[in-house]
Design a protein around this motif. Sequence first.
Motif, PDB file in Angstrom:
ATOM      1  N   LEU A  89       1.631  95.766  -4.341  1.00  0.00           N
ATOM      2  CA  LEU A  89       1.316  95.105  -5.607  1.00  0.00           C
ATOM      3  C   LEU A  89       1.984  95.805  -6.779  1.00  0.00           C
ATOM      4  O   LEU A  89       2.494  95.153  -7.699  1.00  0.00           O
ATOM      5  CB  LEU A  89      -0.198  95.071  -5.810  1.00  0.00           C
ATOM      6  N   VAL A  90       1.977  97.132  -6.775  1.00  0.00           N
ATOM      7  CA  VAL A  90       2.608  97.897  -7.855  1.00  0.00           C
ATOM      8  C   VAL A  90       4.082  97.524  -7.969  1.00  0.00           C
ATOM      9  O   VAL A  90       4.586  97.224  -9.062  1.00  0.00           O
ATOM     10  CB  VAL A  90       2.467  99.417  -7.619  1.00  0.00           C
ATOM     11  N   VAL A  91       4.786  97.568  -6.853  1.00  0.00           N
ATOM     12  CA  VAL A  91       6.221  97.275  -6.851  1.00  0.00           C
ATOM     13  C   VAL A  91       6.474  95.844  -7.314  1.00  0.00           C
ATOM     14  O   VAL A  91       7.393  95.569  -8.111  1.00  0.00           O
ATOM     15  CB  VAL A  91       6.817  97.508  -5.450  1.00  0.00           C
ATOM     16  N   THR A  92       5.668  94.912  -6.843  1.00  0.00           N
ATOM     17  CA  THR A  92       5.826  93.506  -7.216  1.00  0.00           C
ATOM     18  C   THR A  92       5.588  93.290  -8.702  1.00  0.00           C
ATOM     19  O   THR A  92       6.367  92.604  -9.384  1.00  0.00           O
ATOM     20  CB  THR A  92       4.865  92.628  -6.400  1.00  0.00           C
ATOM     21  N   ILE A  93       4.510  93.860  -9.235  1.00  0.00           N
ATOM     22  CA  ILE A  93       4.188  93.699 -10.655  1.00  0.00           C
ATOM     23  C   ILE A  93       5.276  94.314 -11.525  1.00  0.00           C
ATOM     24  O   ILE A  93       5.721  93.723 -12.518  1.00  0.00           O
ATOM     25  CB  ILE A  93       2.814  94.327 -10.961  1.00  0.00           C
ATOM     26  N   ALA A  94       5.737  95.502 -11.145  1.00  0.00           N
ATOM     27  CA  ALA A  94       6.807  96.151 -11.907  1.00  0.00           C
ATOM     28  C   ALA A  94       8.060  95.285 -11.921  1.00  0.00           C
ATOM     29  O   ALA A  94       8.730  95.145 -12.962  1.00  0.00           O
ATOM     30  CB  ALA A  94       7.113  97.521 -11.320  1.00  0.00           C
ATOM     31  N   GLY A  95       8.378  94.690 -10.777  1.00  0.00           N
ATOM     32  CA  GLY A  95       9.554  93.835 -10.699  1.00  0.00           C
ATOM     33  C   GLY A  95       9.469  92.642 -11.633  1.00  0.00           C
ATOM     34  O   GLY A  95      10.464  92.260 -12.265  1.00  0.00           O
ATOM     35  N   VAL A  96       8.288  92.058 -11.743  1.00  0.00           N
ATOM     36  CA  VAL A  96       8.101  90.915 -12.643  1.00  0.00           C
ATOM     37  C   VAL A  96       8.183  91.362 -14.101  1.00  0.00           C
ATOM     38  O   VAL A  96       8.864  90.740 -14.930  1.00  0.00           O
ATOM     39  CB  VAL A  96       6.748  90.232 -12.377  1.00  0.00           C
ATOM     40  N   LEU A  97       7.511  92.456 -14.437  1.00  0.00           N
ATOM     41  CA  LEU A  97       7.438  92.878 -15.836  1.00  0.00           C
ATOM     42  C   LEU A  97       8.790  93.324 -16.389  1.00  0.00           C
ATOM     43  O   LEU A  97       9.004  93.277 -17.606  1.00  0.00           O
ATOM     44  CB  LEU A  97       6.405  93.999 -15.995  1.00  0.00           C
ATOM     45  N   ARG A  98       9.691  93.728 -15.522  1.00  0.00           N
ATOM     46  CA  ARG A  98      11.032  94.104 -16.002  1.00  0.00           C
ATOM     47  C   ARG A  98      11.764  92.916 -16.619  1.00  0.00           C
ATOM     48  O   ARG A  98      12.712  93.101 -17.388  1.00  0.00           O
ATOM     49  CB  ARG A  98      11.846  94.715 -14.860  1.00  0.00           C
ATOM     50  N   ASP A  99      11.305  91.712 -16.314  1.00  0.00           N
ATOM     51  CA  ASP A  99      11.905  90.523 -16.908  1.00  0.00           C
ATOM     52  C   ASP A  99      11.357  90.226 -18.302  1.00  0.00           C
ATOM     53  O   ASP A  99      11.841  89.307 -18.976  1.00  0.00           O
ATOM     54  CB  ASP A  99      11.667  89.308 -16.011  1.00  0.00           C
ATOM     55  N   TYR A 100      10.354  90.998 -18.726  1.00  0.00           N
ATOM     56  CA  TYR A 100       9.725  90.779 -20.040  1.00  0.00           C
ATOM     57  C   TYR A 100       9.616  92.121 -20.772  1.00  0.00           C
ATOM     58  O   TYR A 100       8.511  92.577 -21.100  1.00  0.00           O
ATOM     59  CB  TYR A 100       8.339  90.139 -19.867  1.00  0.00           C
ATOM     60  N   PRO A 101      10.752  92.757 -21.057  1.00  0.00           N
ATOM     61  CA  PRO A 101      10.738  94.143 -21.542  1.00  0.00           C
ATOM     62  C   PRO A 101      10.208  94.333 -22.956  1.00  0.00           C
ATOM     63  O   PRO A 101       9.898  95.464 -23.345  1.00  0.00           O
ATOM     64  CB  PRO A 101      12.219  94.554 -21.461  1.00  0.00           C
ATOM     65  N   HIS A 102      10.096  93.273 -23.735  1.00  0.00           N
ATOM     66  CA  HIS A 102       9.712  93.426 -25.137  1.00  0.00           C
ATOM     67  C   HIS A 102       8.211  93.263 -25.379  1.00  0.00           C
ATOM     68  O   HIS A 102       7.769  93.349 -26.529  1.00  0.00           O
ATOM     69  CB  HIS A 102      10.494  92.430 -25.996  1.00  0.00           C
ATOM     70  N   VAL A 103       7.443  93.026 -24.325  1.00  0.00           N
ATOM     71  CA  VAL A 103       5.995  92.856 -24.485  1.00  0.00           C
ATOM     72  C   VAL A 103       5.310  94.194 -24.222  1.00  0.00           C
ATOM     73  O   VAL A 103       5.493  94.789 -23.158  1.00  0.00           O
ATOM     74  CB  VAL A 103       5.453  91.788 -23.512  1.00  0.00           C
ATOM     75  N   PRO A 104       4.516  94.711 -25.180  1.00  0.00           N
ATOM     76  CA  PRO A 104       3.831  95.992 -24.983  1.00  0.00           C
ATOM     77  C   PRO A 104       2.906  95.954 -23.772  1.00  0.00           C
ATOM     78  O   PRO A 104       2.207  94.965 -23.542  1.00  0.00           O
ATOM     79  CB  PRO A 104       3.029  96.176 -26.279  1.00  0.00           C
ATOM     80  N   VAL A 105       2.904  97.052 -23.006  1.00  0.00           N
ATOM     81  CA  VAL A 105       2.076  97.164 -21.804  1.00  0.00           C
ATOM     82  C   VAL A 105       1.105  98.331 -21.960  1.00  0.00           C
ATOM     83  O   VAL A 105       1.531  99.483 -22.155  1.00  0.00           O
ATOM     84  CB  VAL A 105       2.943  97.384 -20.550  1.00  0.00           C
ATOM     85  N   ILE A 106      -0.179  98.043 -21.903  1.00  0.00           N
ATOM     86  CA  ILE A 106      -1.222  99.072 -21.927  1.00  0.00           C
ATOM     87  C   ILE A 106      -1.726  99.226 -20.496  1.00  0.00           C
ATOM     88  O   ILE A 106      -2.321  98.309 -19.941  1.00  0.00           O
ATOM     89  CB  ILE A 106      -2.388  98.687 -22.868  1.00  0.00           C
ATOM     90  N   LEU A 107      -1.469 100.378 -19.907  1.00  0.00           N
ATOM     91  CA  LEU A 107      -1.767 100.606 -18.491  1.00  0.00           C
ATOM     92  C   LEU A 107      -2.965 101.540 -18.333  1.00  0.00           C
ATOM     93  O   LEU A 107      -2.914 102.710 -18.719  1.00  0.00           O
ATOM     94  CB  LEU A 107      -0.545 101.206 -17.802  1.00  0.00           C
ATOM     95  N   ASP A 108      -4.031 101.008 -17.781  1.00  0.00           N
ATOM     96  CA  ASP A 108      -5.209 101.808 -17.444  1.00  0.00           C
ATOM     97  C   ASP A 108      -5.132 102.116 -15.949  1.00  0.00           C
ATOM     98  O   ASP A 108      -5.374 101.228 -15.126  1.00  0.00           O
ATOM     99  CB  ASP A 108      -6.488 101.024 -17.764  1.00  0.00           C
ATOM    100  N   PRO A 109      -4.781 103.335 -15.578  1.00  0.00           N
ATOM    101  CA  PRO A 109      -4.563 103.655 -14.156  1.00  0.00           C
ATOM    102  C   PRO A 109      -5.887 103.795 -13.404  1.00  0.00           C
ATOM    103  O   PRO A 109      -6.344 104.904 -13.101  1.00  0.00           O
ATOM    104  CB  PRO A 109      -3.801 104.979 -14.212  1.00  0.00           C
ATOM    105  N   VAL A 110      -6.511 102.673 -13.111  1.00  0.00           N
ATOM    106  CA  VAL A 110      -7.853 102.655 -12.528  1.00  0.00           C
ATOM    107  C   VAL A 110      -7.808 103.227 -11.112  1.00  0.00           C
ATOM    108  O   VAL A 110      -7.166 102.676 -10.230  1.00  0.00           O
ATOM    109  CB  VAL A 110      -8.408 101.218 -12.506  1.00  0.00           C
ATOM    110  N   MET A 111      -8.498 104.328 -10.912  1.00  0.00           N
ATOM    111  CA  MET A 111      -8.513 104.986  -9.610  1.00  0.00           C
ATOM    112  C   MET A 111      -9.917 105.219  -9.082  1.00  0.00           C
ATOM    113  O   MET A 111     -10.157 105.172  -7.879  1.00  0.00           O
ATOM    114  CB  MET A 111      -7.784 106.338  -9.705  1.00  0.00           C
ATOM    115  N   VAL A 112     -10.863 105.479  -9.993  1.00  0.00           N
ATOM    116  CA  VAL A 112     -12.238 105.775  -9.597  1.00  0.00           C
ATOM    117  C   VAL A 112     -13.187 105.000 -10.498  1.00  0.00           C
ATOM    118  O   VAL A 112     -13.044 105.024 -11.724  1.00  0.00           O
ATOM    119  CB  VAL A 112     -12.544 107.293  -9.712  1.00  0.00           C
ATOM    120  N   ALA A 113     -14.152 104.285  -9.931  1.00  0.00           N
ATOM    121  CA  ALA A 113     -15.134 103.537 -10.707  1.00  0.00           C
ATOM    122  C   ALA A 113     -16.162 104.488 -11.311  1.00  0.00           C
ATOM    123  O   ALA A 113     -16.288 105.656 -10.905  1.00  0.00           O
ATOM    124  CB  ALA A 113     -15.838 102.506  -9.826  1.00  0.00           C
ATOM    125  N   THR A 114     -16.912 103.980 -12.292  1.00  0.00           N
ATOM    126  CA  THR A 114     -17.992 104.765 -12.905  1.00  0.00           C
ATOM    127  C   THR A 114     -18.961 105.284 -11.853  1.00  0.00           C
ATOM    128  O   THR A 114     -19.506 106.381 -11.962  1.00  0.00           O
ATOM    129  CB  THR A 114     -18.746 103.890 -13.928  1.00  0.00           C
TER     130      THR A 114
END
Length: 277
Positions: A89-114
């Motif tokens: 999923l990471v690789v796929t999402i990155a591949g798509v977003l490279r086509d939209y380089p001017h849109v700001p991306v806020i990345l919350d690296p969710v790894m552990v729930a509360t």
Amino acid sequence: MKKYRYISVLTIAGSDSGGGAGIQADLKTFSALGCFGASAITAITVQNTLGVTDIHSIPAAIAAGQIRAVMDDIKPSAIKIGMVHSAELVVTIAGVLRDYPHVPVILDPVMVATSGDRLIQSETIEVLKKELFPLATLVTPNLDEAEILSSMKVRSVDEMKLAGAKILDTGCHAVLIKGGHLQGEILYDVYLENDGYEQILKTDFIATSNTHGTGCTLSSAIASFTARGYDLSEAVQKASQYIHQAIAAGRDVKTGEGHGPLNHFFEPLALIKHELD
């Protein structure tokens, strides 16, 4: 007849059946802050206030299709990324977003729930750093995530700064390390940009168990304020204010038997009132 456009934001994240975090928290936050929310779901979790009992990843092609459908039609002004469970999923999402380089991306690296439940496959972390971090305008790890990403213990503001510098080396523009797990009368968040700009944000500690979805909500609020035209550092400050007030407004509300959600709809438009006057 004059036509208007909504200020739109896309969330790429997992679904929380309990409604307090993930896609559900993101869409509530966007709405509360006057934005139109669109979504690309990456995973379906079996979850409530007590914890996560199962995760089902959405096929990568479907996730990519959701993102392109929104980007090509609705054209959001900002993107928030939350839970991305697998390396594919990471690789796929990155591949798509490279086509939209001017849109700001806020990345919350969710790894552990509360609740303490692990929400990402271990092998996904390095792929996340390599593929998505360089595309991120801002990365927003909590202390546990900052330790994983920086390979060091983070137990003080100075260590938050050091960890932040290491995370910036991955190629992201800025990092916000959330210090909520260092409980005291005052909580500290550390904001760093890759040009050397640094800011320490301080908020009063609020005693409550209703903190489920805090990280999701914060990153979504930053994306909302960014979409509204605020520069990144000001968007971070305003989002911090919003989170603090949402926690305070929901501190005594009973929702489930575990970690309850924030109150997303307390009166958030006061934070952007000067735009409306």
